[in-house]
Design a protein around this motif. Structure first.
Motif, PDB file in Angstrom:
ATOM      1  N   ALA A  33       0.906  -1.085   0.128  1.00  0.00           N
ATOM      2  CA  ALA A  33      -0.193  -0.146   0.022  1.00  0.00           C
ATOM      3  C   ALA A  33       1.162   1.128  -0.144  1.00  0.00           C
ATOM      4  O   ALA A  33       0.966   1.990   0.885  1.00  0.00           O
ATOM      5  CB  ALA A  33      -0.760   0.009   1.297  1.00  0.00           C
ATOM      6  N   ALA A  34       1.681   1.280  -1.125  1.00  0.00           N
ATOM      7  CA  ALA A  34       2.591   2.292  -1.209  1.00  0.00           C
ATOM      8  C   ALA A  34       2.217   3.856  -1.405  1.00  0.00           C
ATOM      9  O   ALA A  34       2.746   4.797  -1.292  1.00  0.00           O
ATOM     10  CB  ALA A  34       3.580   2.007  -2.195  1.00  0.00           C
ATOM     11  N   THR A  35       0.924   3.847  -1.844  1.00  0.00           N
ATOM     12  CA  THR A  35       0.204   5.288  -2.059  1.00  0.00           C
ATOM     13  C   THR A  35      -0.943   5.261  -1.122  1.00  0.00           C
ATOM     14  O   THR A  35      -1.553   4.261  -0.477  1.00  0.00           O
ATOM     15  CB  THR A  35      -0.478   5.258  -3.643  1.00  0.00           C
ATOM     16  OG1 THR A  35      -1.510   4.261  -3.538  1.00  0.00           O
ATOM     17  CG2 THR A  35       0.731   4.956  -4.573  1.00  0.00           C
ATOM     18  N   ALA A  36      -1.547   6.458  -0.886  1.00  0.00           N
ATOM     19  CA  ALA A  36      -2.775   6.626   0.094  1.00  0.00           C
ATOM     20  C   ALA A  36      -3.958   6.015  -0.520  1.00  0.00           C
ATOM     21  O   ALA A  36      -4.655   5.309   0.167  1.00  0.00           O
ATOM     22  CB  ALA A  36      -2.900   8.188   0.261  1.00  0.00           C
ATOM     23  N   ALA A  37      -4.029   6.151  -1.987  1.00  0.00           N
ATOM     24  CA  ALA A  37      -5.274   5.608  -2.406  1.00  0.00           C
ATOM     25  C   ALA A  37      -5.146   4.017  -2.218  1.00  0.00           C
ATOM     26  O   ALA A  37      -6.284   3.548  -1.874  1.00  0.00           O
ATOM     27  CB  ALA A  37      -5.127   5.760  -3.906  1.00  0.00           C
ATOM     28  N   LEU A  38      -4.193   3.216  -2.626  1.00  0.00           N
ATOM     29  CA  LEU A  38      -4.100   1.780  -2.365  1.00  0.00           C
ATOM     30  C   LEU A  38      -4.247   1.531  -0.653  1.00  0.00           C
ATOM     31  O   LEU A  38      -4.926   0.491  -0.537  1.00  0.00           O
ATOM     32  CB  LEU A  38      -2.423   1.460  -2.582  1.00  0.00           C
ATOM     33  CG  LEU A  38      -2.421   1.307  -4.175  1.00  0.00           C
ATOM     34  CD1 LEU A  38      -0.845   1.115  -4.324  1.00  0.00           C
ATOM     35  CD2 LEU A  38      -3.248   0.321  -4.863  1.00  0.00           C
ATOM     36  N   ALA A  39      -3.592   2.285   0.103  1.00  0.00           N
ATOM     37  CA  ALA A  39      -3.927   2.031   1.695  1.00  0.00           C
ATOM     38  C   ALA A  39      -5.323   2.266   2.014  1.00  0.00           C
ATOM     39  O   ALA A  39      -6.082   1.096   2.686  1.00  0.00           O
ATOM     40  CB  ALA A  39      -3.091   2.855   2.394  1.00  0.00           C
ATOM     41  N   ALA A  40      -6.009   3.190   1.359  1.00  0.00           N
ATOM     42  CA  ALA A  40      -7.362   3.584   1.818  1.00  0.00           C
ATOM     43  C   ALA A  40      -8.360   2.317   1.398  1.00  0.00           C
ATOM     44  O   ALA A  40      -9.247   2.011   1.966  1.00  0.00           O
ATOM     45  CB  ALA A  40      -7.743   4.930   1.278  1.00  0.00           C
ATOM     46  N   ALA A  41      -8.115   1.903   0.032  1.00  0.00           N
ATOM     47  CA  ALA A  41      -8.726   1.130  -0.404  1.00  0.00           C
ATOM     48  C   ALA A  41      -8.645  -0.367   0.195  1.00  0.00           C
ATOM     49  O   ALA A  41      -9.615  -1.262   0.513  1.00  0.00           O
ATOM     50  CB  ALA A  41      -8.462   0.677  -2.034  1.00  0.00           C
ATOM     51  N   ALA A  42      -7.381  -0.730   0.614  1.00  0.00           N
ATOM     52  CA  ALA A  42      -7.154  -2.070   1.234  1.00  0.00           C
ATOM     53  C   ALA A  42      -7.937  -1.988   2.724  1.00  0.00           C
ATOM     54  O   ALA A  42      -8.205  -2.781   3.306  1.00  0.00           O
ATOM     55  CB  ALA A  42      -5.689  -2.151   1.660  1.00  0.00           C
ATOM     56  N   LEU A  43      -7.690  -0.890   3.362  1.00  0.00           N
ATOM     57  CA  LEU A  43      -8.311  -0.510   4.790  1.00  0.00           C
ATOM     58  C   LEU A  43     -10.023  -0.255   4.890  1.00  0.00           C
ATOM     59  O   LEU A  43     -10.586  -0.223   5.761  1.00  0.00           O
ATOM     60  CB  LEU A  43      -7.792   0.374   5.459  1.00  0.00           C
ATOM     61  CG  LEU A  43      -6.350   0.110   5.725  1.00  0.00           C
ATOM     62  CD1 LEU A  43      -5.591   1.455   6.149  1.00  0.00           C
ATOM     63  CD2 LEU A  43      -6.344  -0.849   6.938  1.00  0.00           C
ATOM     64  N   GLY A  44     -10.410  -0.009   3.785  1.00  0.00           N
ATOM     65  CA  GLY A  44     -11.885   0.518   3.585  1.00  0.00           C
ATOM     66  C   GLY A  44     -12.221   1.634   4.300  1.00  0.00           C
ATOM     67  O   GLY A  44     -13.241   2.000   4.965  1.00  0.00           O
ATOM     68  N   VAL A  45     -11.241   2.747   4.177  1.00  0.00           N
ATOM     69  CA  VAL A  45     -11.529   3.874   4.840  1.00  0.00           C
ATOM     70  C   VAL A  45     -11.277   5.161   3.589  1.00  0.00           C
ATOM     71  O   VAL A  45     -10.712   4.845   2.565  1.00  0.00           O
ATOM     72  CB  VAL A  45     -10.182   4.217   5.883  1.00  0.00           C
ATOM     73  CG1 VAL A  45     -10.601   3.241   6.846  1.00  0.00           C
ATOM     74  CG2 VAL A  45      -8.936   4.516   5.415  1.00  0.00           C
ATOM     75  N   GLU A  46     -11.640   6.476   3.947  1.00  0.00           N
ATOM     76  CA  GLU A  46     -11.283   7.373   3.065  1.00  0.00           C
ATOM     77  C   GLU A  46      -9.999   7.926   2.937  1.00  0.00           C
ATOM     78  O   GLU A  46      -9.243   7.611   3.851  1.00  0.00           O
ATOM     79  CB  GLU A  46     -11.830   8.827   3.742  1.00  0.00           C
ATOM     80  CG  GLU A  46     -13.568   8.820   3.838  1.00  0.00           C
ATOM     81  CD  GLU A  46     -13.961  10.176   4.324  1.00  0.00           C
ATOM     82  OE1 GLU A  46     -13.935  11.012   3.645  1.00  0.00           O
ATOM     83  OE2 GLU A  46     -14.909  10.191   5.404  1.00  0.00           O
ATOM     84  N   VAL A  47      -9.550   8.253   1.780  1.00  0.00           N
ATOM     85  CA  VAL A  47      -8.040   8.473   1.434  1.00  0.00           C
ATOM     86  C   VAL A  47      -7.716   9.707   2.136  1.00  0.00           C
ATOM     87  O   VAL A  47      -6.381   9.402   2.771  1.00  0.00           O
ATOM     88  CB  VAL A  47      -7.949   8.608  -0.025  1.00  0.00           C
ATOM     89  CG1 VAL A  47      -8.737  10.229  -0.351  1.00  0.00           C
ATOM     90  CG2 VAL A  47      -6.615   8.623  -0.297  1.00  0.00           C
ATOM     91  N   GLY A  48      -8.494  10.485   2.711  1.00  0.00           N
ATOM     92  CA  GLY A  48      -8.282  11.456   3.617  1.00  0.00           C
ATOM     93  C   GLY A  48      -7.739  11.040   5.058  1.00  0.00           C
ATOM     94  O   GLY A  48      -6.984  11.659   5.650  1.00  0.00           O
ATOM     95  N   ALA A  49      -8.010  10.081   5.303  1.00  0.00           N
ATOM     96  CA  ALA A  49      -7.642   9.399   6.774  1.00  0.00           C
ATOM     97  C   ALA A  49      -6.295   8.539   6.583  1.00  0.00           C
ATOM     98  O   ALA A  49      -5.889   8.398   7.572  1.00  0.00           O
ATOM     99  CB  ALA A  49      -8.767   8.307   7.115  1.00  0.00           C
ATOM    100  N   ILE A  50      -5.725   8.638   5.607  1.00  0.00           N
ATOM    101  CA  ILE A  50      -4.270   8.231   5.418  1.00  0.00           C
ATOM    102  C   ILE A  50      -3.302   9.109   5.802  1.00  0.00           C
ATOM    103  O   ILE A  50      -3.315  10.353   5.138  1.00  0.00           O
ATOM    104  CB  ILE A  50      -4.175   7.438   4.104  1.00  0.00           C
ATOM    105  CG1 ILE A  50      -5.173   6.228   3.736  1.00  0.00           C
ATOM    106  CG2 ILE A  50      -2.680   6.892   3.814  1.00  0.00           C
ATOM    107  CD1 ILE A  50      -5.331   5.162   4.926  1.00  0.00           C
ATOM    108  N   ALA A  51      -2.403   8.814   6.601  1.00  0.00           N
ATOM    109  CA  ALA A  51      -1.496   9.841   6.969  1.00  0.00           C
ATOM    110  C   ALA A  51      -0.370   9.581   6.386  1.00  0.00           C
ATOM    111  O   ALA A  51       0.629   8.706   6.789  1.00  0.00           O
ATOM    112  CB  ALA A  51      -1.189   9.835   8.537  1.00  0.00           C
TER     113      ALA A  51
END
Length: 159
Positions: A33-51
């Motif tokens: 999950a090297a990008t915010a979009a990939l991390a958000a998708a994997a976690l099922g959260v809004e991309v804005g919640a990725i720090a």
């Protein structure tokens, strides 16, 4: 996930979290999950919640910017806000030297030495945020207040 099953880089992050009294567990994702979009998708959260942990070079040294995944850092505006001469993206080598971690997996902690840090004020909008856990496959949850305390960060607008 138990500490012993983590990579050495993620163990450093785990230990720093525990030392700071932050209970969030490091989660290993099946895919990087090297990008915010990939991390958000994997976690099922809004991309804005990725720090996002972004390392820059500023006035002769590293500067860590913890930005909302929904934002891009305006380096000229941020340099002006912080009273710095300039802020430029660090090279992969500079990132590794400053953090001990690779781009895409830089955690807000677990570095060889504390880094001057700016925390995007937009992250305060979320009750829970997620940050990288020292590798591109690991993340952990925490609150905005915990992130500021963990990094001793300066809260500012970054976009």
């Amino acid at each position: 996930m138990s500490r012993d099953s983590l990579s050495p880089r993620s163990r450093l992050v785990h230990d720093a979290l525990r030392d700071a009294g932050i209970p969030g567990e490091i989660v290993t994702l099946p895919d990087a999950a090297a990008t915010a979009a990939l991390a958000a998708a994997a976690l099922g959260v809004e991309v804005g919640a990725i720090a996002n942990s972004l390392v820059f070079w500023s006035d002769g040294g590293p500067l860590l910017v913890m930005t909302s995944g929904a934002h891009r850092v305006d380096t000229a505006a941020l340099a002006e806000r912080l009273g710095r001469t300039s802020i430029v993206r660090a090279s992969a080598e500079q990132v590794r030297e400053a953090t001990g971690q690779v781009i895409g997996g830089v955690a807000p902690t677990g570095h060889p030495a504390p880094l001057p840090t700016v925390v995007d004020e937009a992250l305060a909008e979320f009750a829970e945020i997620w940050a990288a856990g020292g590798t591109p496959h690991t993340v952990f949850p925490l609150t905005f207040d915990d992130l500021v305390r963990l990094t001793d960060g300066q809260v500012a607008a970054v976009d």
